[in-house]
Design an enzyme around this catalytic site. Structure first.
Site, PDB file in Angstrom:
ATOM      1  N   LEU A 104       0.808  -1.211   0.000  1.00 48.03           N
ATOM      2  CA  LEU A 104       0.000   0.000   0.000  1.00 48.03           C
ATOM      3  C   LEU A 104       0.846   1.267   0.000  1.00 48.03           C
ATOM      4  O   LEU A 104       0.396   2.333  -0.408  1.00 48.03           O
ATOM      5  CB  LEU A 104      -0.936   0.003   1.214  1.00 48.03           C
ATOM      6  CG  LEU A 104      -2.110   0.977   1.185  1.00 48.03           C
ATOM      7  CD1 LEU A 104      -2.995   0.706  -0.012  1.00 48.03           C
ATOM      8  CD2 LEU A 104      -2.918   0.870   2.466  1.00 48.03           C
TER       9      LEU A 104
ATOM     10  N   ARG B 113       0.204   5.419  -1.460  1.00 49.44           N
ATOM     11  CA  ARG B 113       0.130   6.459  -0.437  1.00 49.44           C
ATOM     12  C   ARG B 113       1.432   7.230  -0.296  1.00 49.44           C
ATOM     13  O   ARG B 113       1.422   8.430  -0.037  1.00 49.44           O
ATOM     14  CB  ARG B 113      -0.239   5.822   0.903  1.00 49.44           C
ATOM     15  CG  ARG B 113      -1.696   5.377   0.999  1.00 49.44           C
ATOM     16  CD  ARG B 113      -1.973   4.740   2.342  1.00 49.44           C
ATOM     17  NE  ARG B 113      -3.378   4.460   2.547  1.00 49.44           N
ATOM     18  CZ  ARG B 113      -3.862   3.811   3.588  1.00 49.44           C
ATOM     19  NH1 ARG B 113      -3.028   3.363   4.517  1.00 49.44           N
ATOM     20  NH2 ARG B 113      -5.153   3.586   3.722  1.00 49.44           N
TER      21      ARG B 113
ATOM     22  N   VAL C  69      -9.470   8.529  -3.173  1.00 49.42           N
ATOM     23  CA  VAL C  69      -8.917   7.195  -3.411  1.00 49.42           C
ATOM     24  C   VAL C  69      -7.862   6.827  -2.369  1.00 49.42           C
ATOM     25  O   VAL C  69      -7.382   7.667  -1.621  1.00 49.42           O
ATOM     26  CB  VAL C  69      -8.296   7.091  -4.823  1.00 49.42           C
ATOM     27  CG1 VAL C  69      -9.347   7.373  -5.871  1.00 49.42           C
ATOM     28  CG2 VAL C  69      -7.121   8.052  -4.980  1.00 49.42           C
ATOM     29  N   GLU C  70      -7.462   5.543  -2.373  1.00 48.96           N
ATOM     30  CA  GLU C  70      -6.434   5.001  -1.479  1.00 48.96           C
ATOM     31  C   GLU C  70      -6.743   5.303  -0.010  1.00 48.96           C
ATOM     32  O   GLU C  70      -5.871   5.596   0.794  1.00 48.96           O
ATOM     33  CB  GLU C  70      -5.049   5.564  -1.840  1.00 48.96           C
ATOM     34  CG  GLU C  70      -4.558   5.190  -3.221  1.00 48.96           C
ATOM     35  CD  GLU C  70      -4.043   3.766  -3.291  1.00 48.96           C
ATOM     36  OE1 GLU C  70      -4.242   3.024  -2.323  1.00 48.96           O
ATOM     37  OE2 GLU C  70      -3.450   3.418  -4.308  1.00 48.96           O
ATOM     38  N   GLY C  71      -8.030   5.262   0.340  1.00 46.84           N
ATOM     39  CA  GLY C  71      -8.451   5.586   1.700  1.00 46.84           C
ATOM     40  C   GLY C  71      -8.952   7.015   1.749  1.00 46.84           C
ATOM     41  O   GLY C  71      -8.170   7.953   1.652  1.00 46.84           O
TER      42      GLY C  71
END
Length: 834
Positions: free
Chosen positions: A382, A386, A508-510
């Protein structure tokens, strides 16, 4: 003899020293006994006499005796450790398997130093600067620059709603899709630092093209196969992915499992089935995913699903866990190709689904051994999205917005002067300048961490949230300053692409809301705390005897840590950090190191108390968690600012900007802690902590208006400062490009400023009339206000400025949907299947 007041302060100083340096209990016992005896002998009164035994002497000796008794393990265990262990075992909620894997994923580094309250400066200073190999620099200056020059952003966004086929082909042929794939497997094998700069530069020209290059080099099949795939999967897929013969997408998010991946409803069942005409062990999987970037064009689908094995055919039990598969999109049963339309952007994004689709077990990433290991794989990888991709896009957006907006603010005039010189414009320009400088500092430092093999789980979440939020503010500032020029879309609008893309980075990505309130501090307080994770794991250990031994060791150290933070924070805040630690050779950054050290003491104290007092309830108190996440963010940003200023060689022209950004960061840090303590969920603790953190009841001030004016006037001039803080984005003064025309107009305005001032003065005095029916420059030349040579340059400048500030307009029917490219929704990735 010593006066009583001095005796009191000596004792107080000794107490502070013992706590700050985490002295052992025997030292505390000896100090309390010695201080009590000194008071009994009258050392504080100036006269030595036989010892007296009032109540306070008995209390002092009793306390010293208790401390001495606690140096013995059995006593300390029965009085402190065992009651604490039992209480925590009852109070702490059980950590789920997915939570445990998330906490254990990645690494800690500088984030742990910030939580410690006593950072080791070498861990920051030893990180490499922003360096590229000769090959990486050649790629950034060669193919990446050429790609930027080939792109027509208006054509992509409006006419095609896609990249033209020749651009797709160029990206594939030049290896952009394989930057993170090793050379061994046919990729470029670039460092995270290089990947970050390449993605950022492309994004500064076209946000859609940036996303298309970013996704295969972020969380997806390429990285997952490289790290966890079988040898067969690596040899088959990686060269094809690197050459663009396969276009990947990765499907994780579903309608009912966005940020909560544990709630995933996509299920695969291990069973026997037929594949390519023969009976084989495989999985029958059903899924429904959405928001999948590149899905409409993908040839290879990475898929996350929960795996069940009712017959235990894999020998891993019936509930195997989250699993990742690789499925060719042409495989029977795969539904893919439809598109979402995210905020008018052109990059392909859409849903995918399948019902009872049978895939062989070999299509699981890592084969049968990889079944059930999907969540750790995802958590491990991940950091790419991030830590690298989204911060790269955010920093590039801020830098390009700064470059374009400073040029526009210089060429656009109102009330007889450039709008950048107006105080109302100075404020957002100063914020934009600080944002660009700070985001690039954080991008570079974090990419350096990843380049060294770190997987900074907490920092990656922190930076994703912080960088995209600050990108939002940078774009808003640019739009505010451009006014109507920014909001009217068209071929010459260089703001719209980034502005339309902005909400996507935040989502996105959290999603940022949840990243800030549930991940950065709530997980960081456990993951990066020096003792908390060990204590939680020990308390929940099924082997109580072994668990208690681990707990006791960590808990005893935790008590010393807590005392150290209480007294350390009080001391450094009372003394304004002048005695805080800093590197010996820090030079111009020494005082900022000290303020950073002071801040980490305060943060470590409040973070530790929040974790101790709220425990598992920290997830519920998301306002507090979010405010502490903001405080941690500012400490990290200040660290990166110091690192950048040093790595840039202490440039004198950068010093006002560095100090402006550092001052703003500290002010926001104080504001975040103040907000957290003002509404602290434990009422008694908030005021006590406030006295330790803000003993004089005030916070640091924000940078002054004079400081803002200084840095804005500096970036409104062409030169080394402006070039350095906007480096590695697409730059040109070729008037073929809208930004090139603006830059050329900017340079021309500055070069002819003296003649322009004389002309403006004559117009204000009424000596010359300026309107569309007069040749005011010719009049100024005839009256000797400007020379013939100056008149020629002023005419050229006038033309450049008029074209640079012009707003696109169209025939009435040109903006209708029918005016778009008729095949824009049907274009295909032709070469992917070749």
């Amino acid at each position: 003899m010593l006066p009583g007041l001095l005796m009191f302060f000596i004792g107080l100083a000794g107490l502070f020293a013992l706590a700050m340096y985490r002295a052992p209990l025997i030292a505390w016992a000896a100090a309390v006994a010695g201080y009590t005896l000194a008071l009994q002998l009258g050392l504080g009164e100036g006269t030595l006499h036989p010892p007296v035994f009032p109540w306070w002497a008995w209390a002092g000796w009793a306390f010293a005796g208790l401390l001495f008794a606690l140096t013995f393990d059995p006593v300390r265990r029965s009085l402190i450790a065992e009651p604490a262990y039992k209480a925590l075992r009852r109070a702490l909620p059980k950590i789920s398997e997915t939570e445990r894997e998330a906490l254990e994923a990645g690494t800690t580094g500088w984030d742990a130093e910030l939580f410690s309250g006593t950072p080791d400066w070498d861990r920051l200073r030893d990180l490499p600067g922003v360096t590229l190999t000769a090959e990486e620099r050649a790629f950034l200056d060669g193919p990446t620059e050429e790609l930027c020059r080939r792109i027509d952003d208006w054509q992509i966004r409006r006419e095609l709603c896609d990249l033209p086929e020749d651009i797709w082909r160029f990206i594939a042929e030049q290896g952009f899709f394989g930057m993170l794939i090793s050379k061994e497997h046919g990729g470029l094998g670039f460092s995270p630092q290089a990947q970050s700069l390449v993605i950022g530069k492309i994004s500064s020209r076209s946000a859609d093209a940036g996303v298309i290059v970013m996704v295969p080099n972020s969380l997806g099949p390429g990285e997952l196969v490289e790290k966890f795939g079988t040898d067969e999967q690596k040899s088959h897929y990686l060269p094809r992915l690197a050459r663009g013969e396969e276009l990947p997408c990765f499907a994780l998010t579903g309608p009912f499992s966005g940020s909560d991946a544990a709630a995933m409803r996509d299920v695969g069942v291990v069973t026997m089935g037929e594949h390519e005409g023969r009976e084989t062990l495989g999985i029958r999987v059903t899924w429904n995913k959405r928001y999948i970037t590149l899905a409409p064009k993908a040839t290879l689908l990475g898929l996350a699903f929960r795996l069940e094995d009712p017959e235990n055919l894999l020998g891993k039990g019936t509930d195997v866990g989250i699993t990742l598969g690789l499925i060719p999109t042409r495989h029977p049963g795969v539904e893919i190709g439809r598109r979402h339309a995210p905020t008018g952007c052109a990059f392909p994004n859409g849903p995918t689904s399948g019902k009872d689709v049978f895939i062989p077990i070999d299509w699981v990433i890592g084969g049968a051994e990889g079944a059930g290991r999907g969540w750790p794989m995802l958590m491990s990888c991940l950091a790419a999205g991030r830590s690298i991709s989204l911060p790269a896009v955010s920093a590039a957006a801020a830098k390009s917005m700064l470059r374009h907006t400073t040029a526009y603010a210089r060429v656009r005039r109102q009330f007889g002067l450039p709008i950048g010189y107006m105080e109302g414009i100075e404020a957002p320009l100063a914020e934009l300048t600080e944002t660009a400088y700070t985001l690039e500092a954080a991008r570079g430092v974090t990419a350096a961490m990843v380049s060294q093999g770190q997987k900074p789980a907490v920092i990656s979440a922190l930076l994703k949230y912080a960088s995209t939020e600050r990108m939002r503010k940078a774009l808003e500032a640019a739009m505010d300053i451009h006014g109507g020029r920014g909001i009217c879309d068209g071929p010459t609008n260089y703001l719209q692409s980034a502005y339309q893309m902005m909400p996507i980075g935040i989502t996105v990505e959290g999603a940022n809301i949840l990243t800030r309130t549930l991940i950065v501090f709530a997980q960081g307080s456990i993951r990066a705390h020096p003792y908390l994770l060990t204590e939680i794991e020990a308390v929940q250990d099924d082997d109580r005897k072994a668990g208690f031994r681990r707990f006791e060791t960590a808990f005893n150290r935790h008590i010393s840590f807590m005392l150290s933070n209480v007294f350390g924070a009080a001391f450094h805040n009372v003394t304004f950090g002048v005695f805080a630690d800093s590197p010996e050779d820090a030079g111009l950054t020494k005082r900022w190191y000290r303020q950073l050290a002071r801040g980490t003491r305060s943060f470590a104290l409040v973070a530790d108390m929040a974790a101790a007092l709220l425990g598992g309830g920290l997830k519920k108190h998301q306002r507090t968690s979010g405010r502490l996440a903001d405080a941690l963010t500012e400490l990290y940003m200040l660290s990166c600012l110091i690192k950048r200023y040093e790595e840039d060689g202490y440039q004198p022209e950068d010093l006002p900007l560095f100090e402006y950004a550092a001052t703003a960061s500290l002010q926001r840090f104080d504001a975040a802690l103040d907000a957290a303590l003002s509404d602290f969920p434990v009422p008694i603790a908030g005021p006590i902590l406030r006295q330790l953190v803000f003993p004089f009841g005030f916070r640091r001030r924000a940078p002054s208006d004079a400081d803002a004016k200084e840095i804005v006037r500096a970036v409104l001039q062409p030169g080394r400062l402006r070039d350095r803080i906007t480096a590695n984005v697409f730059q040109t003064d070729d008037p073929v490009y809208p930004t090139g025309l603006l830059e050329k107009a900017f340079l021309s305005v500055v070069a002819n400023e003296a003649a322009e001032r004389r002309l403006e003065s004559a117009i204000r005095k009424g000596e010359i009339m300026r309107n569309y029916e007069t040749d005011w420059i010719g009049d100024a030349e005839s009256k000797g206000i400007v020379t013939p040579d100056e008149a020629g340059r002023l005419r050229e400048t006038e033309d450049l400025v008029a074209r640079a500030i012009a707003v696109d307009h169209f025939e009435a029917d040109a903006l209708s949907p029918a005016a778009r490219h008729p095949d824009s929704q049907n274009s295909t990735h032709q070469y992917a299947a070749e």
